[in-house]
Design an enzyme around this catalytic site. Structure first.
Site, PDB file in Angstrom:
ATOM      1  N   ARG A  90      -4.544  -8.203  15.305  1.00 43.07           N
ATOM      2  CA  ARG A  90      -3.234  -7.574  15.179  1.00 43.07           C
ATOM      3  C   ARG A  90      -3.126  -6.988  13.770  1.00 43.07           C
ATOM      4  O   ARG A  90      -3.360  -7.690  12.780  1.00 43.07           O
ATOM      5  CB  ARG A  90      -2.144  -8.621  15.385  1.00 43.07           C
ATOM      6  CG  ARG A  90      -0.771  -8.036  15.266  1.00 43.07           C
ATOM      7  CD  ARG A  90       0.297  -9.076  15.500  1.00 43.07           C
ATOM      8  NE  ARG A  90       1.600  -8.426  15.469  1.00 43.07           N
ATOM      9  CZ  ARG A  90       2.736  -9.073  15.633  1.00 43.07           C
ATOM     10  NH1 ARG A  90       2.737 -10.357  15.853  1.00 43.07           N
ATOM     11  NH2 ARG A  90       3.872  -8.433  15.592  1.00 43.07           N
ATOM     12  N   HIS A 179       6.706  -4.115  16.397  1.00 42.62           N
ATOM     13  CA  HIS A 179       6.696  -4.858  17.676  1.00 42.62           C
ATOM     14  C   HIS A 179       6.157  -3.959  18.791  1.00 42.62           C
ATOM     15  O   HIS A 179       6.464  -4.162  19.960  1.00 42.62           O
ATOM     16  CB  HIS A 179       8.102  -5.331  18.102  1.00 42.62           C
ATOM     17  CG  HIS A 179       8.755  -6.297  17.166  1.00 42.62           C
ATOM     18  ND1 HIS A 179      10.069  -6.181  16.798  1.00 42.62           N
ATOM     19  CD2 HIS A 179       8.282  -7.398  16.542  1.00 42.62           C
ATOM     20  CE1 HIS A 179      10.388  -7.165  15.969  1.00 42.62           C
ATOM     21  NE2 HIS A 179       9.315  -7.916  15.799  1.00 42.62           N
ATOM     22  N   ARG A 242      16.491 -10.912   7.979  1.00 43.31           N
ATOM     23  CA  ARG A 242      16.458  -9.520   7.492  1.00 43.31           C
ATOM     24  C   ARG A 242      17.774  -8.817   7.796  1.00 43.31           C
ATOM     25  O   ARG A 242      18.373  -9.043   8.856  1.00 43.31           O
ATOM     26  CB  ARG A 242      15.299  -8.761   8.147  1.00 43.31           C
ATOM     27  CG  ARG A 242      13.958  -9.091   7.516  1.00 43.31           C
ATOM     28  CD  ARG A 242      12.825  -8.398   8.239  1.00 43.31           C
ATOM     29  NE  ARG A 242      12.091  -9.350   9.064  1.00 43.31           N
ATOM     30  CZ  ARG A 242      11.231  -9.004  10.016  1.00 43.31           C
ATOM     31  NH1 ARG A 242      11.005  -7.734  10.266  1.00 43.31           N
ATOM     32  NH2 ARG A 242      10.609  -9.925  10.714  1.00 43.31           N
ATOM     33  N   GLU A 385       1.958 -10.337  23.564  1.00 46.55           N
ATOM     34  CA  GLU A 385       1.245  -9.409  22.683  1.00 46.55           C
ATOM     35  C   GLU A 385      -0.252  -9.726  22.649  1.00 46.55           C
ATOM     36  O   GLU A 385      -1.076  -8.824  22.590  1.00 46.55           O
ATOM     37  CB  GLU A 385       1.838  -9.497  21.268  1.00 46.55           C
ATOM     38  CG  GLU A 385       3.239  -8.904  21.196  1.00 46.55           C
ATOM     39  CD  GLU A 385       4.038  -9.394  20.003  1.00 46.55           C
ATOM     40  OE1 GLU A 385       4.558 -10.529  20.079  1.00 46.55           O
ATOM     41  OE2 GLU A 385       4.155  -8.667  19.013  1.00 46.55           O
TER      42      GLU A 385
END
Ligand code: AMP
Length: 398
Positions: A90, A179, A242, A385
């Site tokens: 990734r 993402h 965030r 993922e």
């Protein structure tokens, strides 16, 4: 086929050994405290977890410890590392260079290096993972799968920022989105569930990846036309810690008032903001639910703010696409919090969105939760993922 999927952070490294065709995971785990001391947690379905303190001065020792435990006679799942056919990594930022996954060679590494200024926290760590794997498995095909790649189909009006154009031309300043591997997985799965996988033209899907980090994507004809994150993953809806989208004036104002330098300011916006910042309680949505249920008003305000902003973006993306056929909920909050899902679509009946609150009483499994007379389908789709990374890796390695 066995693909080793690696997600390397600055001091951690997650791994999964999986069959890309069936999605079966034979082992997975986590190396933590790399560069400090080192700890390995190794999980094999149906067996007790193994936790071991192992010196990991760099990512190379971490990768070596993963390979050692995978072939360990007592705790392993393969006889030799020859049984690992390929490695998938990734990688956070692919900049404008990568619109899809790529077989890692010197040119690919150089391009990932060039993206370091765009992904200064993650790309160096991702590269450490890649280089460590190359060192201990020099002959295995390795593939990079980018968080940004799936979003590269956005049209210019969606990705351009309204600042002088030269910063786009000279410095690559634009919306990238993150993402992407999750949005790709759940949007493709939604198309399958809609019976439109081979015929996505005309479909309009809004994907809501809601976890500790959150982002939405608008997928028209199976391709992203807009997404909420930006040049970096700080933009969009408020997240665990965030801030999401804020007025840039706030930076100048607070930096002037408190004498913060930009590093301190960004640390506040990345680590101390979001629902944690509003509530003062936690970045974890389960803690917020609990606190709000006990009457904590700021925890409730944090939840209300999150729901409000996600709902606004659902409306924005329906407007951007000229309608919506399906809304997908995924990631920790989207897959598990039935209450939040229900609140996100409350009042959207005018858009043809109607949830079946009984069907919505589901957690962590794939489900279709719209009411019989809803014009818009509502899907809960657990993201995967790692499976996407393994599939891309297998396809390129083959
Ligand atoms: P992720 O980043 O995708 O792992 O998602 C992590 C977030 O999912 C955390 O804020 C968790 O509190 C949240 N989460 C997990 N389970 C639930 C649940 N049952 N209800 C609400 N939030 C949850």
């Amino acid at each position: 086929m066995n693909v080793l999927v690696i997600n390397a952070g600055s001091s951690s490294l997650k791994y999964q050994l999986m069959d890309p065709d069936t999605g079966a995971v034979s082992a997975k785990g986590l190396c933590e405290r790399i560069g400090i001391d080192g700890r390995l947690t190794h999980k094999v379905p149906g067996r007790e977890n193994v936790v071991a303190d192992i010196a990991m001065p760099t990512h190379s020792e971490a990768i070596q410890s993963v390979l050692d435990i995978l072939v360990d006679p007592a705790n392993g799942v393969i006889r030799s590392t020859d049984e690992i056919d390929a490695v998938g990594h990734r990688v956070l930022h692919g900049g404008m260079a990568f619109t899809e996954s790529c077989l890692i060679d010197d040119a690919c590494i150089a391009a990932i290096e060039k993206c370091i200024p765009l992904g200064p926290l993650h790309n160096p760590a991702n590269l450490m993972g890649i280089r460590a794997c190359q060192a201990v498995m020099p002959n295995k095909p390795q593939v990079a799968v980018f968080d940004t790649a799936f979003h590269m189909t956005m049209p210019p009006k969606a990705y351009i920022y309204a600042i002088p154009y030269e910063y786009y031309e000279k410095d690559d300043v634009r919306r990238y989105g993150f993402h992407g591997t999750s949005h790709r997985y759940v949007s493709a799965r939604a198309l399958e569930l809609m019976g439109r996988a081979s015929n996505p033209e005309g479909t309009k899907i809004i994907c809501c990846h809601l976890g500790n980090g959150s982002s939405l994507s608008a997928c028209k004809d199976g391709k992203v036309v807009d997404t909420t994150m930006g040049l970096g993953p700080l933009a969009g809806v408020p997240m665990g810690t965030r801030c999401g989208d804020i007025d840039a004036t706030i930076l100048e104002y607070l930096m002037g008032r408190y004498g913060y330098d930009i590093k301190t300011m960004l640390n506040i916006l990345n680590k101390k903001s979001g629902v944690l910042g509003i509530s003062g309680v936690s970045s974890d949505f389960r803690d917020l639910d609990e606190a709000a249920a006990q009457g904590n008003e700021r925890a409730q305000l944090a939840l209300d703010k999150f729901i409000y902003e996600v709902k606004k973006d659902i409306g924005a993306y329906a407007a951007a696409m000229g309608g919506v056929d399906a809304i997908v909920f995924t990631a920790g909050v989207g897959e598990n919090s039935m209450d939040l899902r229900a609140k996100l679509v409350e009042g959207l009946e005018y858009m043809g969105v109607k949830m079946d609150l009984e069907k919505n009483k589901t957690r962590g499994v794939e489900a279709e939760v719209q009411a019989a007379d809803s014009k818009v389908k509502l899907f809960v789709i657990p993201t995967n993922e790692e499976l996407m990374i393994a599939k891309d890796t297998a396809a390129l390695a083959r």
